[in-house]
Design a protein around this motif. Structure first.
Motif, PDB file in Angstrom:
ATOM      1  N   ALA A 255      40.478  45.901  44.240  1.00  9.49           N
ATOM      2  CA  ALA A 255      39.900  44.577  44.156  1.00  9.49           C
ATOM      3  C   ALA A 255      38.262  44.675  43.531  1.00  9.49           C
ATOM      4  O   ALA A 255      37.957  43.929  42.729  1.00  9.49           O
ATOM      5  N   GLU A 256      37.594  45.903  44.163  1.00 14.19           N
ATOM      6  CA  GLU A 256      36.049  45.887  43.758  1.00 14.19           C
ATOM      7  C   GLU A 256      36.025  46.284  42.068  1.00 14.19           C
ATOM      8  O   GLU A 256      34.878  46.024  41.578  1.00 14.19           O
ATOM      9  N   LEU A 257      37.004  46.478  41.435  1.00 16.68           N
ATOM     10  CA  LEU A 257      36.986  46.896  39.967  1.00 16.68           C
ATOM     11  C   LEU A 257      37.225  45.643  39.240  1.00 16.68           C
ATOM     12  O   LEU A 257      37.185  45.731  38.098  1.00 16.68           O
ATOM     13  N   ALA A 258      37.945  44.623  39.981  1.00 17.27           N
ATOM     14  CA  ALA A 258      38.459  43.509  39.260  1.00 17.27           C
ATOM     15  C   ALA A 258      37.419  42.434  39.047  1.00 17.27           C
ATOM     16  O   ALA A 258      36.817  41.823  40.053  1.00 17.27           O
ATOM     17  N   MET A 259      36.908  41.993  37.776  1.00 19.45           N
ATOM     18  CA  MET A 259      36.243  40.763  37.748  1.00 19.45           C
ATOM     19  C   MET A 259      36.405  40.148  36.195  1.00 19.45           C
ATOM     20  O   MET A 259      36.784  41.034  35.246  1.00 19.45           O
ATOM     21  N   ALA A 260      35.987  39.036  36.303  1.00 22.36           N
ATOM     22  CA  ALA A 260      35.718  38.444  34.772  1.00 22.36           C
ATOM     23  C   ALA A 260      34.495  38.498  34.461  1.00 22.36           C
ATOM     24  O   ALA A 260      33.332  38.542  35.180  1.00 22.36           O
ATOM     25  N   LEU A 261      34.128  38.928  33.199  1.00 21.70           N
ATOM     26  CA  LEU A 261      32.668  39.289  32.878  1.00 21.70           C
ATOM     27  C   LEU A 261      32.278  38.258  31.801  1.00 21.70           C
ATOM     28  O   LEU A 261      32.995  37.712  30.738  1.00 21.70           O
ATOM     29  N   PRO A 262      31.062  37.621  31.955  1.00 19.61           N
ATOM     30  CA  PRO A 262      30.760  36.856  31.162  1.00 19.61           C
ATOM     31  C   PRO A 262      30.520  37.013  29.524  1.00 19.61           C
ATOM     32  O   PRO A 262      30.561  36.252  28.740  1.00 19.61           O
ATOM     33  N   LEU A 263      30.459  38.422  29.285  1.00 18.60           N
ATOM     34  CA  LEU A 263      30.456  38.835  27.756  1.00 18.60           C
ATOM     35  C   LEU A 263      31.735  38.567  27.263  1.00 18.60           C
ATOM     36  O   LEU A 263      31.826  38.250  25.927  1.00 18.60           O
TER      37      LEU A 263
END
Length: 406
Positions: free
Chosen positions: A16-24
């Motif tokens: 979970a700590e490696l998963a994210m949506a990125l603004p770029l």
């Protein structure tokens, strides 16, 4: 907070700590320069590998590598990372042709490149130099006495397209329509919009290819019909796939680069004047611009279970090579935010390994001539008073609108 945590359920092997949506990769217009704000923050905050839930068009997930060394290793490893069907262009419309040579793997990729490389060799592209220069001068001449220009609409959208259409023997008067299709294919997050544009381009190219079969001309599409691979002529899907590759490659990347470069030059008159007073710097300056302002995030697909920095990547998962991110890797480049014309640093903005950009010599020529002609024809130019520069963040980082004055 520069990243939003992923909302959807994650595959079991993704922490979970490696998963994210990125603004770029949010595929929208913002007003902070991403090269100055988002990318340095990513290098400061992200681990070397991140599971980005919105990295592929349609907000599909994949792994982002933020270190240049890791990307270099991936680009040189055609066994573990495939490009087959990577762009999902044909799949999106229920077909299965490949974009040639971009989506092909060895060993057939090697045969395709053998047929193609000589047509895009430096001396072939150099022979187009005066034609390219004439296109640039004609466009600049239309606005140079006006004291201002709409850079994207009046120069950077048209200039590379003129050149590619000349090369392919396609009609210049269709440019407005080509631009619409290109934007729908490359800058939309909506797969239906993308698919409709792919269909339109495919149908148009098939008509042009058929016209050459009936009446060959002295143009590149006619030449493609004579190319051989594995002892046979290219089949219909291969001819279409290569024409499609030139269409998407030739119509967008240089336009995006030019917008990023001229936004920088307009904001840094000292850099402009350095090139104006010594045009011999331009060849090296273009290499530095390619490093600092590369626009494209491209992909590979894992062919088997691979481990990078202790993280498992499963077969079929996307792994991203984001050239704007890699070009500013502080572990690879000293002071990556500084644009220095004497840097002479290697970059991967035109790819690396077997898939190095087929049109790289033409792209370099176009960029060099655009900069040369602009600084020769115009006095010091700047962003138009009161104009706020928009930045489109997504798989092709670009400035969609740029107004200059002098």
């Amino acid at each position: 907070m520069m990243t939003a945590l992923a909302q959807q359920p994650l595959p079991a092997h993704v922490p979970a700590e490696l998963a994210m949506a990125l603004p770029l990769f949010s595929r929208q217009v913002i007003y902070d320069n991403p090269q100055e704000v988002l990318i340095p923050a990513m290098h400061a905050e992200l681990p070397p590998i991140t599971y980005v839930t919105n990295i592929f068009p349609g907000d599909q997930p994949g792994w982002l590598l933020t270190k240049a060394e890791d990307v270099q290793a991936m680009l040189r490893d055609a066994d573990n990372f495939t490009k087959n069907g990577m762009g999902k262009w044909a799949q999106n419309i229920g077909e299965n042709w490949l974009v040639i040579p971009t989506e092909a793997d060895p060993p057939i990729h090697t045969s395709y490149r053998k047929a193609l490389n000589s047509h895009f060799a430096p001396q072939k592209m150099f022979a187009m130099k005066e034609q390219v220069r004439e296109r640039a001068r004609t466009l600049i001449h239309a606005f140079q006495d006006r004291g201002e220009c709409d850079f994207i609409a009046e120069f950077s959208e048209k200039f590379p397209i003129f050149i590619v259409l000349d090369l392919l023997g396609l009609p210049q008067e269709r440019m407005a329509q080509f631009l619409i299709w290109e934007k729908e294919m490359l800058h939309s997050n909506d797969w239906e919009v993308r698919g409709n544009a792919v269909r339109c381009v495919k149908n148009y190219l098939l008509e042009e290819i058929e016209a050459r079969r009936q009446h060959p001309r002295d143009d590149y599409i006619s030449k493609i019909l004579t190319f051989e691979v594995e002892g046979r002529l290219w089949n219909d899907d291969e001819v279409l796939g290569h024409c499609f590759n030139l269409y998407i490659g030739g119509l967008d990347t240089v336009t995006s680069l030019l917008g990023n470069i001229f936004n920088y030059l307009a904001s840094h008159p000292d850099k402009q004047n350095e090139l104006r007073s010594d045009p011999s710097l331009i060849v090296l300056a273009v290499e530095e611009f390619l490093r600092a302002f590369a626009p494209v995030t491209a992909f590979r697909i894992a062919t088997k279970v691979i481990e990078i920095h202790g993280q498992k990547i499963m077969p079929g998962e996307y792994v991203a090579f984001s050239s704007p991110v890699i070009g500013r890797d502080p572990a690879f480049y000293e002071d990556p935010q500084a644009v220095r014309f004497d840097r002479k640093a290697p970059h991967m903005s035109l790819g690396s390994g077997i898939h190095k950009c087929l049109g790289m010599h033409l792209a370099r020529l176009e960029l060099q001539i655009a900069v040369e002609e602009f600084v020769a024809a115009l006095p010091e130019f700047r962003i138009k008073d009161g104009f706020k520069v928009p930045y489109f963040v997504g798989n092709i980082l670009h400035v969609p609108d740029l107004h200059l004055q002098w």
